[in-house]
Design a protein around this motif. Structure first.
Motif, short mmCIF file in Angstrom:
data_model
loop_
_atom_site.label_atom_id
_atom_site.label_comp_id
_atom_site.label_asym_id
_atom_site.label_seq_id
_atom_site.Cartn_x
_atom_site.Cartn_y
_atom_site.Cartn_z
N PHE A 29 0.83 -1.20 0.00
CA PHE A 29 0.00 0.00 0.00
C PHE A 29 0.87 1.26 0.00
N ALA A 30 1.99 1.22 0.70
CA ALA A 30 2.91 2.36 0.70
C ALA A 30 3.49 2.57 -0.68
N TRP A 31 3.80 1.50 -1.40
CA TRP A 31 4.31 1.62 -2.77
C TRP A 31 3.27 2.26 -3.68
N LYS A 32 2.02 1.83 -3.54
CA LYS A 32 0.95 2.42 -4.37
C LYS A 32 0.74 3.89 -4.01
N ALA A 33 0.84 4.23 -2.74
CA ALA A 33 0.71 5.63 -2.33
C ALA A 33 1.88 6.45 -2.85
N HIS A 34 3.05 5.86 -2.90
CA HIS A 34 4.22 6.55 -3.44
C HIS A 34 4.05 6.84 -4.93
N GLN A 35 3.46 5.91 -5.65
CA GLN A 35 3.23 6.12 -7.08
C GLN A 35 2.25 7.26 -7.33
N VAL A 36 1.31 7.46 -6.42
CA VAL A 36 0.32 8.54 -6.56
C VAL A 36 0.86 9.85 -6.01
N GLY A 37 1.87 9.79 -5.15
CA GLY A 37 2.47 11.01 -4.61
C GLY A 37 1.98 11.40 -3.24
N ARG A 38 1.45 10.47 -2.47
CA ARG A 38 0.95 10.77 -1.13
C ARG A 38 2.03 10.45 -0.11
N LYS A 39 2.91 11.41 0.15
CA LYS A 39 4.09 11.18 1.01
C LYS A 39 3.72 10.88 2.46
N GLN A 40 2.73 11.56 3.00
CA GLN A 40 2.33 11.31 4.39
C GLN A 40 1.81 9.89 4.56
N LEU A 41 1.02 9.45 3.59
CA LEU A 41 0.48 8.09 3.64
C LEU A 41 1.59 7.06 3.51
N VAL A 42 2.60 7.35 2.69
CA VAL A 42 3.74 6.45 2.55
C VAL A 42 4.45 6.30 3.88
N ARG A 43 4.71 7.40 4.54
CA ARG A 43 5.40 7.33 5.84
C ARG A 43 4.60 6.56 6.87
N GLY A 44 3.30 6.79 6.91
CA GLY A 44 2.45 6.08 7.86
C GLY A 44 2.39 4.59 7.61
N MET A 45 2.26 4.21 6.36
CA MET A 45 2.19 2.79 6.05
C MET A 45 3.53 2.09 6.26
#
Length: 60
Positions: A20-36
């Motif tokens: 899920f963090a990888w998918k969030a990274h592809q979309v550009g959601r940095k806060q979500l990447v850090r949380g996941m």
């Protein structure tokens, strides 16, 4: 038995968090990447600690 169930659930949850963090990274959601990634770290670390503790208890 409970330790085995915890390990069996903890590792796939950590893998899902990394995916899920990888998918969030592809979309550009940095806060979500850090949380996941933080959730994945806690999941893998707790599985490692409890697995090691269980191994030490059983082998002693």
């Amino acid at each position: 038995m409970l330790l085995v169930l915890f390990l069996l659930l903890s590792i796939p949850i950590g893998c899902f968090c990394v995916w899920f963090a990888w998918k969030a990274h592809q979309v550009g959601r940095k806060q979500l990447v850090r949380g996941m990634l933080w959730a994945a770290f806690i999941s893998f670390a707790s599985a490692f600690l409890f697995g090691g503790w269980g191994y030490l208890v059983v082998s002693a």
